[in-house]
Motif scaffolding. Structure first.
Motif, PDB file in Angstrom:
ATOM      1  N   LYS A 281       0.838  -1.202   0.000  1.00 14.46           N
ATOM      2  CA  LYS A 281       0.000   0.000   0.000  1.00 14.46           C
ATOM      3  C   LYS A 281       0.874   1.254   0.000  1.00 14.46           C
ATOM      4  O   LYS A 281       0.564   2.249  -0.679  1.00 14.46           O
ATOM      5  N   THR A 282       1.983   1.212   0.740  1.00 15.24           N
ATOM      6  CA  THR A 282       2.921   2.338   0.769  1.00 15.24           C
ATOM      7  C   THR A 282       3.480   2.607  -0.625  1.00 15.24           C
ATOM      8  O   THR A 282       3.592   3.761  -1.054  1.00 15.24           O
ATOM      9  N   ILE A 283       3.824   1.536  -1.336  1.00 16.18           N
ATOM     10  CA  ILE A 283       4.335   1.694  -2.703  1.00 16.18           C
ATOM     11  C   ILE A 283       3.271   2.306  -3.595  1.00 16.18           C
ATOM     12  O   ILE A 283       3.528   3.248  -4.353  1.00 16.18           O
ATOM     13  N   GLU A 284       2.054   1.780  -3.522  1.00 22.98           N
ATOM     14  CA  GLU A 284       0.962   2.271  -4.363  1.00 22.98           C
ATOM     15  C   GLU A 284       0.697   3.759  -4.129  1.00 22.98           C
ATOM     16  O   GLU A 284       0.396   4.504  -5.070  1.00 22.98           O
ATOM     17  N   GLU A 285       0.815   4.193  -2.863  1.00 26.16           N
ATOM     18  CA  GLU A 285       0.532   5.585  -2.531  1.00 26.16           C
ATOM     19  C   GLU A 285       1.652   6.528  -2.963  1.00 26.16           C
ATOM     20  O   GLU A 285       1.425   7.730  -3.145  1.00 26.16           O
ATOM     21  N   ASN A 286       2.855   6.010  -3.106  1.00 21.59           N
ATOM     22  CA  ASN A 286       4.008   6.862  -3.387  1.00 21.59           C
ATOM     23  C   ASN A 286       4.615   6.657  -4.767  1.00 21.59           C
ATOM     24  O   ASN A 286       5.465   7.455  -5.183  1.00 21.59           O
ATOM     25  N   ASN A 287       4.203   5.603  -5.459  1.00 15.79           N
ATOM     26  CA  ASN A 287       4.768   5.327  -6.773  1.00 15.79           C
ATOM     27  C   ASN A 287       3.628   5.093  -7.770  1.00 15.79           C
ATOM     28  O   ASN A 287       3.020   4.013  -7.793  1.00 15.79           O
ATOM     29  N   PRO A 288       3.333   6.089  -8.612  1.00 15.85           N
ATOM     30  CA  PRO A 288       2.224   5.946  -9.566  1.00 15.85           C
ATOM     31  C   PRO A 288       2.489   4.926 -10.660  1.00 15.85           C
ATOM     32  O   PRO A 288       1.566   4.547 -11.396  1.00 15.85           O
ATOM     33  N   ASN A 289       3.751   4.459 -10.751  1.00 11.70           N
ATOM     34  CA  ASN A 289       4.118   3.510 -11.807  1.00 11.70           C
ATOM     35  C   ASN A 289       4.296   2.091 -11.260  1.00 11.70           C
ATOM     36  O   ASN A 289       5.089   1.313 -11.792  1.00 11.70           O
ATOM     37  N   PHE A 290       3.535   1.795 -10.201  1.00  9.29           N
ATOM     38  CA  PHE A 290       3.528   0.433  -9.646  1.00  9.29           C
ATOM     39  C   PHE A 290       2.353  -0.330 -10.244  1.00  9.29           C
ATOM     40  O   PHE A 290       1.218   0.136 -10.225  1.00  9.29           O
ATOM     41  N   GLU A 291       2.639  -1.502 -10.793  1.00  9.96           N
ATOM     42  CA  GLU A 291       1.617  -2.315 -11.463  1.00  9.96           C
ATOM     43  C   GLU A 291       1.676  -3.740 -10.922  1.00  9.96           C
ATOM     44  O   GLU A 291       2.755  -4.331 -10.840  1.00  9.96           O
ATOM     45  N   LYS A 292       0.533  -4.285 -10.557  1.00 10.57           N
ATOM     46  CA  LYS A 292       0.486  -5.641  -9.992  1.00 10.57           C
ATOM     47  C   LYS A 292      -0.513  -6.492 -10.751  1.00 10.57           C
ATOM     48  O   LYS A 292      -1.599  -6.023 -11.116  1.00 10.57           O
ATOM     49  N   HIS A 293      -0.131  -7.766 -10.979  1.00 11.63           N
ATOM     50  CA  HIS A 293      -1.034  -8.730 -11.601  1.00 11.63           C
ATOM     51  C   HIS A 293      -0.966 -10.048 -10.847  1.00 11.63           C
ATOM     52  O   HIS A 293       0.134 -10.500 -10.478  1.00 11.63           O
ATOM     53  N   LEU A 294      -2.102 -10.652 -10.616  1.00 14.71           N
ATOM     54  CA  LEU A 294      -2.162 -12.006 -10.067  1.00 14.71           C
ATOM     55  C   LEU A 294      -2.151 -12.984 -11.235  1.00 14.71           C
ATOM     56  O   LEU A 294      -2.905 -12.830 -12.187  1.00 14.71           O
ATOM     57  N   ILE A 295      -1.274 -13.988 -11.132  1.00 12.39           N
ATOM     58  CA  ILE A 295      -1.156 -14.957 -12.225  1.00 12.39           C
ATOM     59  C   ILE A 295      -1.261 -16.373 -11.670  1.00 12.39           C
ATOM     60  O   ILE A 295      -0.851 -16.642 -10.538  1.00 12.39           O
TER      61      ILE A 295
END
Length: 323
Positions: A281-295
């Motif tokens: 959550k900290t990354i998501e709030e501070n880095n707009p270029n964070f992308e996550k996918h469940l595979i």
């Protein structure tokens, strides 16, 4: 472009590699990077004279072969340079009497970056390799132009009480190992060592994938040519990740600047704790270029089923004009 990738002469020629039912003609070179304690071994797929390669980092007790199925599927677009961490695969071991320290693997990226005279680094990491790359990206936020992390970003959350209770036993075992003279590790038949590795990974690594890792991860016995032993340095089993304060981790994580693709394997137990969720959550709030996918897949989905992983990697590399 930086320094050219040096390699062994016998490995210069293109070779055919099987990827499932597909046969690909790819250029694979064995490389050696000099370091103060010996060398770091690795494999290069593709033409590094044409462009800077992606630095691929494997997981704990695996080796550069973890990319053998994935790298040929993308190296025509961008080269892949995969290394064996110290004490793993074909890389040099640390000197006798020395303990492996997790943060030293982070500094290894500095050695490689300086050796090849790269201005930036693009990292593809799995498990421990992802953790190493994340730590490096936090320390040197301007050094990475992209991070692709498979199934991990941070060390797993420890039970502090269990950590404290186990640490004396770990240190005692390590001390015993450091004091005794070298002797050949336990020996197994080929079939037995493959199954032992498979079971030791909680069956995350398929039997066929274990055979891929075994090309760099096991050796024939000098005393019994019908038997094999693991080629890794036994000391890496005691390279405990340090217990890190949650406030340190949160402050550290806020330094992440580079774009990040995080691929989380659904059937893996890693990266599922409350601490991880908070850091994510900290990354998501501070880095707009964070992308996550469940595979779909296990912890080693990139090795067992690279076709699941490759589309996500290609998409982000195109997005950021890296291919």
């Amino acid at each position: 472009m930086g320094a050219k990738i040096k390699n062994n002469k016998e490995s210069d020629n293109p070779r055919t590699q099987d990827i499932g039912a597909i046969r690909l003609l790819v250029t694979v070179k064995e490389i050696k990077i000099p370091v103060p304690w010996g060398h770091v071994a690795g494999k290069l797929w593709g033409d590094a004279d044409r462009r800077r390669p992606i630095l691929a980092l494997h997981g704990w007790q695996d080796n550069a072969g973890t990319w053998d199925t994935l790298a040929p599927m993308i190296c025509d677009k961008i080269p892949i340079l995969a290394i064996d961490f110290p004490g793993h695969g074909l890389s040099s071991w640390h000197a006798p009497g020395i303990q492996y320290y997790p943060w030293e693997t982070v500094r290894l990226i500095l050695y490689i970056k300086k050796y090849y005279q790269w201005d930036k680094v693009t990292v593809l990491g799995h498990s421990m390799g992802s953790i190493v790359a994340t730590r490096y990206a936090c320390l040197f936020p301007n050094d990475l132009d992209y991070l692709i992390a498979l199934d991990c970003l941070f060390p797993e959350e420890y039970n502090i009480k269990q950590f404290v209770e186990n640490y004396p036993r770990i240190i005692s075992k390590l001390h015993h190992l450091l004091e005794k003279p070298y002797s050949e590790p336990p020996l197994y038949t080929y079939n037995d060592i493959i199954h032992k590795w498979h079971e030791g990974s909680n069956k995350s690594i398929s039997l066929e994938s274990v055979k891929v890792l075994a090309k760099r991860g096991i050796q024939k016995s000098l005393n019994d040519p019908e038997k094999y032993h693991f080629s890794k340095d036994g000391r890496i089993s005691y390279a405990y990740y340090d217990f890190e304060d949650k406030y340190f981790l949160e402050a550290f994580t806020m330094r992440l600047k580079c774009p990040i693709l995080f691929l989380k394997a659904i059937h893996s137990p890693f990266s599922t704790s409350k601490t991880f969720a908070r850091l994510e959550k900290t990354i998501e709030e501070n880095n707009p270029n964070f992308e996550k996918h469940l595979i779909p897949g296990t912890h080693h989905v990139h090795l067992n089923n690279p076709d699941i992983v490759i589309p996500h990697i290609e998409n982000v590399l195109r997005k950021y004009k890296l291919i």
